[in-house]
Design a protein around this motif. Structure first.
Motif, mmCIF file in Angstrom:
data_model
loop_
_atom_site.group_PDB
_atom_site.id
_atom_site.type_symbol
_atom_site.label_atom_id
_atom_site.label_comp_id
_atom_site.label_asym_id
_atom_site.label_seq_id
_atom_site.Cartn_x
_atom_site.Cartn_y
_atom_site.Cartn_z
ATOM 1 N N VAL A 221 0.887 -1.163 0.000
ATOM 2 C CA VAL A 221 0.000 0.000 0.000
ATOM 3 C C VAL A 221 0.926 1.213 0.000
ATOM 4 O O VAL A 221 1.729 1.388 0.922
ATOM 5 C CB VAL A 221 -0.921 0.011 1.228
ATOM 6 C CG1 VAL A 221 -1.753 1.297 1.253
ATOM 7 C CG2 VAL A 221 -1.824 -1.222 1.216
ATOM 8 N N PRO A 223 1.830 5.023 0.275
ATOM 9 C CA PRO A 223 1.286 6.263 0.837
ATOM 10 C C PRO A 223 1.119 7.360 -0.216
ATOM 11 O O PRO A 223 1.998 7.565 -1.067
ATOM 12 C CB PRO A 223 2.338 6.660 1.880
ATOM 13 C CG PRO A 223 2.969 5.365 2.282
ATOM 14 C CD PRO A 223 3.013 4.549 1.030
ATOM 15 N N ASP A 227 -3.395 4.870 -1.432
ATOM 16 C CA ASP A 227 -4.008 4.632 -0.120
ATOM 17 C C ASP A 227 -5.299 5.403 0.119
ATOM 18 O O ASP A 227 -5.783 5.466 1.259
ATOM 19 C CB ASP A 227 -3.007 4.985 0.986
ATOM 20 C CG ASP A 227 -2.633 6.474 0.995
ATOM 21 O OD1 ASP A 227 -2.947 7.182 0.012
ATOM 22 O OD2 ASP A 227 -2.031 6.920 1.982
ATOM 23 N N LEU A 232 -8.418 1.844 -1.856
ATOM 24 C CA LEU A 232 -8.431 0.668 -0.986
ATOM 25 C C LEU A 232 -9.695 -0.151 -1.225
ATOM 26 O O LEU A 232 -9.650 -1.386 -1.306
ATOM 27 C CB LEU A 232 -8.323 1.084 0.477
ATOM 28 C CG LEU A 232 -7.028 1.775 0.909
ATOM 29 C CD1 LEU A 232 -7.103 2.149 2.384
ATOM 30 C CD2 LEU A 232 -5.811 0.885 0.648
ATOM 31 N N VAL A 251 2.020 -2.062 4.282
ATOM 32 C CA VAL A 251 2.395 -0.712 3.843
ATOM 33 C C VAL A 251 3.821 -0.727 3.293
ATOM 34 O O VAL A 251 4.692 -1.462 3.770
ATOM 35 C CB VAL A 251 2.263 0.278 5.010
ATOM 36 C CG1 VAL A 251 2.832 1.652 4.638
ATOM 37 C CG2 VAL A 251 0.794 0.403 5.429
ATOM 38 N N ILE A 295 -4.180 1.886 7.957
ATOM 39 C CA ILE A 295 -4.369 1.139 6.716
ATOM 40 C C ILE A 295 -4.879 -0.268 7.017
ATOM 41 O O ILE A 295 -5.809 -0.768 6.373
ATOM 42 C CB ILE A 295 -3.061 1.074 5.914
ATOM 43 C CG1 ILE A 295 -2.651 2.480 5.432
ATOM 44 C CG2 ILE A 295 -3.193 0.110 4.741
ATOM 45 C CD1 ILE A 295 -3.637 3.136 4.504
#
Length: 349
Positions: A221, A223, A227, A232, A251, A295
């Motif tokens: 994921v 940033p 995200d 998502l 992440v 997340i």
């Protein structure tokens, strides 16, 4: 090039008989393969590692997937190769991996520990289409009924469906597919050598249809680029539609080697985000805990909404071992149990 430093341990794992081939066919244009004969193939994961497994097999070093964030880039520096373009185009191939694995599995000291594959570079990257090392590796594991797991971004794993089913009839087999996002524009720029996300999800769908449940490692994921709540949601929805047994978010982390390459890419493509990344990763390779928790919570909530659960720590995405007397042809269709002890969850940590 310092071939004596190819090994993960202090002793050299390769001899000096290295054959280097630059291939000019369209699918491999600009790629150089360094064919080496390994001295050992089962690696011991360092005790300080965050990995939830202790043994790995890596038939390749370097990766034509060319993911700009790949944490394994640093390993190319040990060869006096750069961690950028060389990692993407100078591929080390352990041509004797299958025969060496068969020998090591048969050694008296081997105790049948779980072996994880695809946790450093992808064992089903494009080079596998040329060298075809995985069928021999899977056959050796099957013949010794040795438990194993595979993590991949590649679609080539479908070539080995029969071997996976045969292995699942005698031991524990886990398969996970890595899909961090379904945004095609993001995919084209950060994972230029990989199959498209939807093709990877087709792999999940096909595996399930052949009785091989697969989880999805939703990694990375990214940033500020992948995200958003909408991104998502779209990713988890697609993972659920593919029939994944689980989704595990991870992440982006930026270790040395990968960090420099990724930040240079970021400066070219998204210069306005450079300062935000410098702040977010100021304390090291990992994003702040608060961000990781946020997340994870969002993905888990979406997974619940779409009817799939996150993989629990220590739980494998595997095929059930059949009961004694079960027909091996039917054993590959057994559902994942999801609660048996001693399983291993695949994760790129």
């Amino acid at each position: 090039m310092r071939w004596e430093n190819l090994g993960e341990q202090s002793a050299a794992l390769f001899g000096t008989d290295v054959v280097s081939r630059t291939i000019d066919t369209p699918e491999f244009r600009g790629i150089t393969f360094h064919e080496v004969r390994a001295r050992s193939i089962i690696n011991q994961v360092p005790g300080a590692s965050r990995m939830p497994f202790e043994r790995t097999v890596n038939p390749y070093r370097g990766c034509t997937h060319a993911c700009v964030y790949c944490f394994a880039r640093r390993t190319h520096g040990y060869l006096d190769l750069d961690t950028g373009l060389d990692f993407d185009s100078q591929i080390v191939v352990k041509v004797n991996a299958p025969e060496l694995l068969r020998r090591e599995l048969a050694a008296p000291r081997w105790r049948g520990e779980h072996i994880a594959m695809g946790t450093n570079v992808d064992c089903y990257q494009r080079a596998e289409g040329r060298y075809q090392l995985m069928p021999g590796i899977l056959t050796a594991l099957r013949d010794r009924a040795n438990p194993f797991s595979v993590l991949t971004k590649g679609t080539l794993i479908l070539r080995d469906l029969d071997l996976l089913r045969q292995a699942a009839a005698v031991t524990e087999v886990g398969v996970s597919v890595s899909v961090g996002f379904v945004d095609r524009e993001l995919w084209r720029t950060v994972e230029p050598g990989t199959p498209a996300p939807e093709r990877r999800l087709d792999v999940v769908r096909t595996l399930a249809r052949h009785g091989i449940p697969a989880g999805v490692l939703m990694a990375p994921v990214i940033p500020f680029l992948g995200d958003s709540p909408a991104q998502l949601r779209a990713t988890v929805r697609a993972i659920a539609a593919a029939g994944a047994t689980s989704v595990t978010p991870l992440v982006l982390h930026l270790r040395p080697g990968a960090r420099e390459w990724f930040m240079a890419w970021l400066a070219r493509h998204h210069p306005h985000l450079v300062r935000r990344y410098e702040r977010m990763y100021a304390d090291g390779a990992y994003a702040p805990k608060w961000y990781q928790r946020r997340i994870t919570r969002q993905v888990h909530e979406l997974a619940d909404e779409y009817g799939i659960g996150p993989a629990r720590a220590g739980e494998a995405r595997r095929i059930t071992r059949p009961a004694p007397g079960t027909d091996p042809a039917e054993a590959g269709t057994a559902p994942a149990t999801g609660s048996a002890p001693g399983h291993t969850q695949l994760a790129l940590l």
